[in-house]
Each structure stands twice: as C-alpha cells, then as structure tokens.
Write a protein that holds these residues in place. Sequence first.
Motif, PDB file in Angstrom:
ATOM      1  N   SER A 179       4.425  45.963  -6.582  1.00 51.04           N
ATOM      2  CA  SER A 179       5.563  45.473  -5.802  1.00 51.04           C
ATOM      3  C   SER A 179       5.686  43.957  -5.898  1.00 51.04           C
ATOM      4  O   SER A 179       4.764  43.273  -6.329  1.00 51.04           O
ATOM      5  N   ILE A 180       6.833  43.444  -5.509  1.00 48.40           N
ATOM      6  CA  ILE A 180       7.048  41.998  -5.449  1.00 48.40           C
ATOM      7  C   ILE A 180       6.396  41.492  -4.167  1.00 48.40           C
ATOM      8  O   ILE A 180       6.715  41.965  -3.082  1.00 48.40           O
ATOM      9  N   PRO A 181       5.474  40.535  -4.249  1.00 50.14           N
ATOM     10  CA  PRO A 181       4.767  40.082  -3.053  1.00 50.14           C
ATOM     11  C   PRO A 181       5.713  39.539  -1.985  1.00 50.14           C
ATOM     12  O   PRO A 181       6.637  38.780  -2.296  1.00 50.14           O
ATOM     13  N   ILE A 211      12.713  45.095  -2.508  1.00 51.38           N
ATOM     14  CA  ILE A 211      12.757  43.653  -2.784  1.00 51.38           C
ATOM     15  C   ILE A 211      12.602  42.902  -1.468  1.00 51.38           C
ATOM     16  O   ILE A 211      13.326  43.165  -0.503  1.00 51.38           O
ATOM     17  N   PRO A 212      11.649  41.962  -1.385  1.00 49.16           N
ATOM     18  CA  PRO A 212      11.477  41.199  -0.138  1.00 49.16           C
ATOM     19  C   PRO A 212      12.757  40.448   0.221  1.00 49.16           C
ATOM     20  O   PRO A 212      13.509  40.018  -0.651  1.00 49.16           O
ATOM     21  N   SER A 241      21.790  39.826  -8.770  1.00 51.19           N
ATOM     22  CA  SER A 241      21.066  41.068  -9.069  1.00 51.19           C
ATOM     23  C   SER A 241      20.411  41.055 -10.442  1.00 51.19           C
ATOM     24  O   SER A 241      19.457  41.808 -10.686  1.00 51.19           O
ATOM     25  N   SER A 242      20.881  40.198 -11.366  1.00 47.45           N
ATOM     26  CA  SER A 242      20.323  40.182 -12.720  1.00 47.45           C
ATOM     27  C   SER A 242      18.872  39.717 -12.739  1.00 47.45           C
ATOM     28  O   SER A 242      18.142  40.006 -13.682  1.00 47.45           O
ATOM     29  N   ILE A 243      18.425  39.004 -11.719  1.00 48.42           N
ATOM     30  CA  ILE A 243      17.041  38.530 -11.714  1.00 48.42           C
ATOM     31  C   ILE A 243      16.064  39.661 -11.401  1.00 48.42           C
ATOM     32  O   ILE A 243      14.849  39.465 -11.516  1.00 48.42           O
ATOM     33  N   TYR A 244      16.593  40.831 -11.011  1.00 48.18           N
ATOM     34  CA  TYR A 244      15.744  41.989 -10.721  1.00 48.18           C
ATOM     35  C   TYR A 244      16.001  43.169 -11.659  1.00 48.18           C
ATOM     36  O   TYR A 244      15.288  44.168 -11.581  1.00 48.18           O
ATOM     37  N   GLU A 245      16.991  43.067 -12.527  1.00 50.26           N
ATOM     38  CA  GLU A 245      17.375  44.212 -13.357  1.00 50.26           C
ATOM     39  C   GLU A 245      16.258  44.595 -14.326  1.00 50.26           C
ATOM     40  O   GLU A 245      15.361  43.817 -14.621  1.00 50.26           O
ATOM     41  N   GLY A 246      16.343  45.838 -14.827  1.00 47.29           N
ATOM     42  CA  GLY A 246      15.320  46.307 -15.755  1.00 47.29           C
ATOM     43  C   GLY A 246      14.048  46.764 -15.081  1.00 47.29           C
ATOM     44  O   GLY A 246      13.020  46.947 -15.738  1.00 47.29           O
ATOM     45  N   ASN A 247      14.103  46.956 -13.755  1.00 46.86           N
ATOM     46  CA  ASN A 247      12.994  47.540 -12.981  1.00 46.86           C
ATOM     47  C   ASN A 247      13.557  48.753 -12.254  1.00 46.86           C
ATOM     48  O   ASN A 247      13.996  48.640 -11.099  1.00 46.86           O
ATOM     49  N   LEU A 251      12.589  51.187 -10.580  1.00 44.43           N
ATOM     50  CA  LEU A 251      12.052  51.651  -9.302  1.00 44.43           C
ATOM     51  C   LEU A 251      12.113  50.593  -8.211  1.00 44.43           C
ATOM     52  O   LEU A 251      11.553  50.778  -7.137  1.00 44.43           O
ATOM     53  N   LEU A 252      12.800  49.487  -8.477  1.00 46.63           N
ATOM     54  CA  LEU A 252      13.056  48.507  -7.422  1.00 46.63           C
ATOM     55  C   LEU A 252      14.275  48.942  -6.613  1.00 46.63           C
ATOM     56  O   LEU A 252      15.208  49.554  -7.140  1.00 46.63           O
ATOM     57  N   CYS A 253      14.299  48.594  -5.343  1.00 50.09           N
ATOM     58  CA  CYS A 253      15.441  48.949  -4.505  1.00 50.09           C
ATOM     59  C   CYS A 253      15.682  47.864  -3.468  1.00 50.09           C
ATOM     60  O   CYS A 253      14.846  46.987  -3.250  1.00 50.09           O
ATOM     61  N   GLY A 254      16.827  47.931  -2.838  1.00 50.20           N
ATOM     62  CA  GLY A 254      17.187  46.954  -1.817  1.00 50.20           C
ATOM     63  C   GLY A 254      18.078  45.855  -2.370  1.00 50.20           C
ATOM     64  O   GLY A 254      18.196  45.670  -3.582  1.00 50.20           O
ATOM     65  N   LEU A 255      18.699  45.123  -1.471  1.00 46.77           N
ATOM     66  CA  LEU A 255      19.604  44.037  -1.859  1.00 46.77           C
ATOM     67  C   LEU A 255      18.851  42.972  -2.633  1.00 46.77           C
ATOM     68  O   LEU A 255      17.674  42.719  -2.378  1.00 46.77           O
ATOM     69  N   PRO A 256      19.503  42.351  -3.642  1.00 43.55           N
ATOM     70  CA  PRO A 256      20.920  42.452  -4.023  1.00 43.55           C
ATOM     71  C   PRO A 256      21.243  43.594  -4.983  1.00 43.55           C
ATOM     72  O   PRO A 256      22.344  43.656  -5.512  1.00 43.55           O
TER      73      PRO A 256
END
Length: 382
Positions: free
Chosen positions: A248-250, A273-274, A285-291, A293-298
């Motif tokens: 997970s993202i700390p 996402i914290p 949202s592009s800074i989290y794309e390609g994962n 199983l990540l969820c939550g805003l943005p």
Amino acid sequence: MPQLQILHLFQNHLSGTIPSSICRMETLRSLVLRTNQLSGELPQCWNASQTLCILDMGNNNLLGEIPSSLGSLSSLQELILVIIDLGGNKLSGKIPLWIAEYASTLQILHLRSNSFSSVIPRQWCNLTNLHILDLAHNNISGVIPSCLGNITALVYGNSSKFDLDIEKIVVVAKGKELTYGTTMNYVQSIDLSANSLVGEIPEEITSFVALGTLNLSMNHLSGWIPDNIGNLQYLETLDVSNNNLSGSIPQSLSSLTFLAHLNVSHNNLVGKIPSRNQLETLDDSSIYEGNPLLCGLPLLTKCPGDDIFDVRPQDGGHLDDSDDENGLDMAWFYIGLGPGFVVGFWVVFGTILIKKVVEALLLPVIGEHDRKDRSFDCIESD
C-alpha cells in the motif's frame, strides 16, 4: 597560462578534442567546457600537481571512460574536486571507484545521460558531503546500497556554503529541468532513474531529512515503499513510477507538507490512496494510474464501503469538524436502523402471537364451562 585559475568556455560551439596540454595548468581551479561540441576521449594526463576543484564538461560528445588519473589530484588543498559534471555525453564503462577518494570534498556528482554500467560502489557511501547525486539514464544495475544513509549532507543539509564559482547546474526536479546558480548549495537531490536497479528501496533513505528530490523511477525495484517515507520532511519531489513496487501507499506521505510532485504510477500498489493534508492538492489521477488494485480519489475506482461512509463534499471542498460530526451521525443512524427495525417488528408481532397462543389454550376450558352452565339451566327449567 601557467597561473590561470579559472577557464570557463561554456556554450561557445567549440569542437574537436580536449588537448592534453590542459593538464599542465597546475593552478587551474575551475574548468567549465559544458554545452559545446567537444568529442573524443577525456585526457588521461591528470596528475598530483593539479588542484582542480570544479570539472564541468557536460553536454558534449565525449567518448570512452572517465580517466582513472583524475583520482590522483593533489590533496594538499582544502577543496579538491567539489563538482564533477560529465552528464549528457557518450561516456561508458564502469562508474569509477576512485570518486570515493574525494569523500571529504565532493558535493555534486552529475553523470546523467551516459552509458555507464556496473553497480553503485559501496565506497561512495563515504561521500559524506555529497548533496546532489545524479546517475539517471545510464545502464547501472544491482541494488541501491543501504549504506548511502551515511551521506550526512542529505540528513543535516549542506554545511559547506562556499562560493562554487560556477554559472549553473541543471537538476531534474518537480518533473522538469530546473537550473540553479549560486543557490545550488541549498539543493539536495538523488536521481537514479532510468537504470536497471533491482531490490528494495532501502529503509535508510528515510533518514535523509534534508532531501528535496528523490527520483527512482524506471527501474526494476520491488518490495514496499518504506513506511517512514514521511520522515523526509523537506521532500518536494517523489517519483517511484514504472517499477515493480507492491503493498500500500504509506499513510505517512500525507504529512509531507512540501510535496509538490508525486508519481507512483505503473507499479503493483494496492489499497486505498491516502488522503488529507498535502495529498489532497495532488488530485491528478495519472500519478496513480497503472495500479489496478488501487482505489479511492482521485481515481474513479471506489474502495469497499465508500458508498455508505463516503461523506466527502461533492463540490470538492474540505471537510471541517461539523462535516465530520454529521458524517458520523449519519453513519451511526444507518448502523442503528437495522436492529431498531428488528426489535420493533418482534414487539408488535410477538404481542399478536402471544395473544393467539393464549386464546388457543383457553378455548377448551371456556367451552366446557359454557356446556355446564347450559345443562344446569335445563335442569332448573325442568
């Protein structure tokens, strides 16, 4: 020119090779030939009689290896090789071990955009005054040495605030190239991006309290992002994209109040996402794309339970204390609604059921009593 101390010929369209006669300039302190069209190999003639402090030949067409003779410069002077900038050339071979010879003086090592190979030498962990390390876009392999945590200039900041007498240095930070002049003394940066590094991100890196830029993107790193990444309280840029990171993202990332550029895309990160604090301003949202199983805003992917407990303002505003209280009230309302319905149902239904049972039990007794009363009436009537 036997007494020349400064030779700056940058951006002059110079071509050809660098003459070996430059090694006879024993008093030369600063040599800047960056951004020209120089080619060929670096001179092999450096010797112990020289007192070179700044070597900047970046952005040329230089070939071959860095000469080992650069490791034999005089140590009689207090400042020998404070800056080495050979980035943006076509240099190759192993990154040199002899750089560790300048452990007490070297502050900037810029070898970006070449074809260097091998691993990061553990001997470099003794470069305690190094505050800019840029090895990006090479062919460096192996792991990131955990002993890099010994570089105290990245823990406490650069304590040697002397005039470097150099026009500028380019550092990639916040997703773009930034040029620093006299303020380069205050820049703390590690860029190891676009190599072939493997293994985990060393926990020891989280001791770099003074670090402003950490770019480990486009490697083959695995494992988790260190939980204590929030210790890097002055971090402005964090890029670990295009790796094989998992977990997970700390949550500690949300405590980085100076963080202006974040990229964790294209990994195997999971979970929510914290949010809160500085991370709320990084809503791309592009800074989290390609994962996946990540969820939550943005991101548009909702986490389990978001439909019930998501009390985030729909207008993009921030939650205040009253919003939190209202959200909790609504949550407890829905939690209590189910049990309340069940209790109310059984109170009403149970009352009716008990009445029916009592009537069923008393009916035979009442009927027998009625028959006796009727037979007494008949006898009396006779």
